[in-house]
Design a protein around this motif. Structure first.
Motif, PDB file in Angstrom:
ATOM      1  N   ALA A 107      43.237  40.224  32.582  1.00  0.00           N
ATOM      2  CA  ALA A 107      41.895  40.404  33.149  1.00  0.00           C
ATOM      3  C   ALA A 107      41.540  41.867  33.358  1.00  0.00           C
ATOM      4  O   ALA A 107      40.386  42.185  33.638  1.00  0.00           O
ATOM      5  CB  ALA A 107      41.781  39.659  34.478  1.00  0.00           C
ATOM      6  N   GLY A 108      42.507  42.766  33.239  1.00  0.00           N
ATOM      7  CA  GLY A 108      42.266  44.190  33.473  1.00  0.00           C
ATOM      8  C   GLY A 108      43.320  44.767  34.394  1.00  0.00           C
ATOM      9  O   GLY A 108      44.356  44.148  34.655  1.00  0.00           O
ATOM     10  N   PRO A 129      40.091  42.232  39.788  1.00  0.00           N
ATOM     11  CA  PRO A 129      39.849  43.088  38.624  1.00  0.00           C
ATOM     12  C   PRO A 129      38.462  42.995  38.024  1.00  0.00           C
ATOM     13  O   PRO A 129      38.083  43.831  37.213  1.00  0.00           O
ATOM     14  CB  PRO A 129      40.894  42.595  37.618  1.00  0.00           C
ATOM     15  CG  PRO A 129      41.068  41.150  37.963  1.00  0.00           C
ATOM     16  CD  PRO A 129      40.931  41.075  39.461  1.00  0.00           C
ATOM     17  N   LYS A 130      37.684  41.984  38.397  1.00  0.00           N
ATOM     18  CA  LYS A 130      36.366  41.784  37.800  1.00  0.00           C
ATOM     19  C   LYS A 130      35.307  41.658  38.888  1.00  0.00           C
ATOM     20  O   LYS A 130      35.595  41.236  40.007  1.00  0.00           O
ATOM     21  CB  LYS A 130      36.353  40.495  36.948  1.00  0.00           C
ATOM     22  CG  LYS A 130      37.322  40.493  35.772  1.00  0.00           C
ATOM     23  CD  LYS A 130      36.833  41.377  34.639  1.00  0.00           C
ATOM     24  CE  LYS A 130      37.713  41.203  33.405  1.00  0.00           C
ATOM     25  NZ  LYS A 130      37.277  42.063  32.298  1.00  0.00           N
ATOM     26  N   PRO A 131      34.067  42.031  38.576  1.00  0.00           N
ATOM     27  CA  PRO A 131      32.984  41.795  39.538  1.00  0.00           C
ATOM     28  C   PRO A 131      32.697  40.307  39.670  1.00  0.00           C
ATOM     29  O   PRO A 131      33.088  39.500  38.827  1.00  0.00           O
ATOM     30  CB  PRO A 131      31.794  42.539  38.912  1.00  0.00           C
ATOM     31  CG  PRO A 131      32.095  42.597  37.454  1.00  0.00           C
ATOM     32  CD  PRO A 131      33.579  42.698  37.341  1.00  0.00           C
ATOM     33  N   GLN A 133      31.139  36.900  39.326  1.00  0.00           N
ATOM     34  CA  GLN A 133      30.330  36.218  38.318  1.00  0.00           C
ATOM     35  C   GLN A 133      30.081  34.789  38.788  1.00  0.00           C
ATOM     36  O   GLN A 133      31.007  34.124  39.278  1.00  0.00           O
ATOM     37  CB  GLN A 133      31.037  36.212  36.963  1.00  0.00           C
ATOM     38  CG  GLN A 133      31.208  37.598  36.352  1.00  0.00           C
ATOM     39  CD  GLN A 133      31.906  37.540  35.006  1.00  0.00           C
ATOM     40  OE1 GLN A 133      32.880  36.827  34.830  1.00  0.00           O
ATOM     41  NE2 GLN A 133      31.399  38.292  34.043  1.00  0.00           N
ATOM     42  N   SER A 165      33.766  33.401  39.903  1.00  0.00           N
ATOM     43  CA  SER A 165      34.951  34.096  39.397  1.00  0.00           C
ATOM     44  C   SER A 165      34.930  35.560  39.792  1.00  0.00           C
ATOM     45  O   SER A 165      33.867  36.177  39.855  1.00  0.00           O
ATOM     46  CB  SER A 165      35.009  33.990  37.867  1.00  0.00           C
ATOM     47  OG  SER A 165      36.037  34.805  37.336  1.00  0.00           O
ATOM     48  N   VAL A 166      36.124  36.106  40.060  1.00  0.00           N
ATOM     49  CA  VAL A 166      36.330  37.560  40.098  1.00  0.00           C
ATOM     50  C   VAL A 166      37.512  37.917  39.192  1.00  0.00           C
ATOM     51  O   VAL A 166      38.226  38.871  39.423  1.00  0.00           O
ATOM     52  CB  VAL A 166      36.566  38.073  41.536  1.00  0.00           C
ATOM     53  CG1 VAL A 166      35.291  38.016  42.348  1.00  0.00           C
ATOM     54  CG2 VAL A 166      37.709  37.322  42.224  1.00  0.00           C
ATOM     55  N   GLY A 167      37.698  37.126  38.158  1.00  0.00           N
ATOM     56  CA  GLY A 167      38.793  37.323  37.216  1.00  0.00           C
ATOM     57  C   GLY A 167      39.342  36.013  36.683  1.00  0.00           C
ATOM     58  O   GLY A 167      39.931  35.963  35.618  1.00  0.00           O
ATOM     59  N   GLU A 169      38.074  31.698  36.834  1.00  0.00           N
ATOM     60  CA  GLU A 169      36.955  30.865  37.261  1.00  0.00           C
ATOM     61  C   GLU A 169      37.415  29.591  37.986  1.00  0.00           C
ATOM     62  O   GLU A 169      38.401  28.949  37.591  1.00  0.00           O
ATOM     63  CB  GLU A 169      36.121  30.459  36.050  1.00  0.00           C
ATOM     64  CG  GLU A 169      34.832  29.738  36.403  1.00  0.00           C
ATOM     65  CD  GLU A 169      34.034  29.399  35.168  1.00  0.00           C
ATOM     66  OE1 GLU A 169      32.941  29.962  35.003  1.00  0.00           O
ATOM     67  OE2 GLU A 169      34.495  28.555  34.364  1.00  0.00           O
ATOM     68  N   SER A 239      42.906  33.916  44.138  1.00  0.00           N
ATOM     69  CA  SER A 239      41.796  34.220  43.231  1.00  0.00           C
ATOM     70  C   SER A 239      40.576  33.366  43.550  1.00  0.00           C
ATOM     71  O   SER A 239      39.438  33.844  43.498  1.00  0.00           O
ATOM     72  CB  SER A 239      42.236  34.018  41.776  1.00  0.00           C
ATOM     73  OG  SER A 239      42.899  32.775  41.619  1.00  0.00           O
TER      74      SER A 239
END
Length: 305
Positions: A107-108, A129-131, A133, A165-167, A169, A239
């Motif tokens: 995921a980053g 790792p993610k904004p 969504q 989701s932030v990485g 879902e 998560s």
């Protein structure tokens, strides 16, 4: 395959045999993905991790995360537990271990801060790792069928069930009472049907249910079901907690700043977990999500060649 060392921890707790079990495996550089997946299935935990040398030497490690059925790009309790494990080492891959770690994941980059007391790691904090969504909404009737409750036990005043989701879902839904939460029983066949109705296919259909405390709306009680990953129920899901917390804060009126969300999970399983999520909002938009938790070691051993 060489002998592999493993360590197990209970994550999001400081009490052994509570929280969410995790196995951290080292020395697996020669393993292929199929073998890693078989090892994950053998452990049967909701996730296990393999700690590998980083591809970029500026990072701490390359971390791969597996459920019993698939590899996932990011998850909360595996990162917290892996960070806690690495924090007990003096060095890793020839470099000293400090209080800030960087994990390479699908995921980053996952940034980690370690909290210490008298030189010992007491907790780990990871950054999603993610904004945030958000995805499609889900009919209340579909959620109710999956967990054998009535549709009117799903609270919709704040939001309808939907994907967030932030990485990684998850489907999230608020229930109207702790009694409804306790009554939920997953039906794998109906989860499979719900997954088949989706166009996305990144994590099948994992369902995170919660109830807000009447005294404190930022204290939640939750359960998570993922029968399609051979995880009937997960005692702590960082998560999902992070994604839900980010979504709730994004919808909350008021000034920008940081909001702490506390999620209690695993109670119905006898594995109580406490997950702390700090959500930062700037200009009305979620700018960062941090997941924190304590851990305790349980077992060490070898996987034989």
């Amino acid at each position: 395959m060489p002998n592999l060392s493993y360590t197990t921890l209970d994550v999001f707790t400081s009490t052994r045999f509570e929280g969410n079990p995790l196995a951290v495996i080292t020395g697996a550089e020669a393993l292929d993905t199929g073998t890693m997946q078989k090892i994950a299935a053998e452990f049967g935990y909701s996730e296990i991790t393999f700690v590998l040398p980083p591809k970029n030497p500026a990072n701490t490690a390359h971390v791969r995360i597996f459920t019993p059925t698939m590899e996932v790009p990011f998850a909360g309790h595996p990162n917290v537990g892996t960070a806690y494990f690495i924090g007990q080492q003096s060095e890793i891959f020839g470099k000293p271990v400090g209080d800030r770690l960087r994990f390479e994941e699908a995921a980053g980059i996952v940034d980690v801060d370690l909290r210490r007391s008298n030189g010992q790691v007491t907790a780990a904090t990871i950054r999603a790792p993610k904004p945030l969504q958000t995805g499609a909404t889900i009919p209340e009737a579909d959620i109710a069928r999956c967990i054998a409750i009535r549709p009117d036990q799903i609270a919709t005043a704040l939001h309808r069930p939907l994907f967030v989701s932030v990485g990684l879902e998850f489907a999230v839904a608020e229930l109207d009472s702790l009694e409804a939460l306790a009554a939920a029983v997953p039906n794998p066949a109906l989860f499979r049907e719900a997954a088949g109705n989706r166009s996305e296919n990144n994590h099948d259909f994992s369902l995170f249910l919660y109830v807000r405390s009447k005294e404190n709306p930022w204290h939640l009680r939750a359960r998570m079901f993922a029968p399609l990953d051979n995880v009937a129920e997960d005692p702590a899901t960082g998560s999902a907690s992070a994604a839900l917390s980010a979504y709730l804060v994004s919808r909350a009126p008021g000034t920008d700043g940081q909001q702490r969300v506390t999620i209690e999970q695993g109670v119905e399983m006898g594995r109580r977990s406490i997950i702390e999520v700090d959500v930062t909002k700037t200009g009305g938009t979620v700018a960062g999500v941090r997941i924190s938790g304590s851990c305790v070691f349980v077992m060490r051993g070898e996987i034989l060649a």
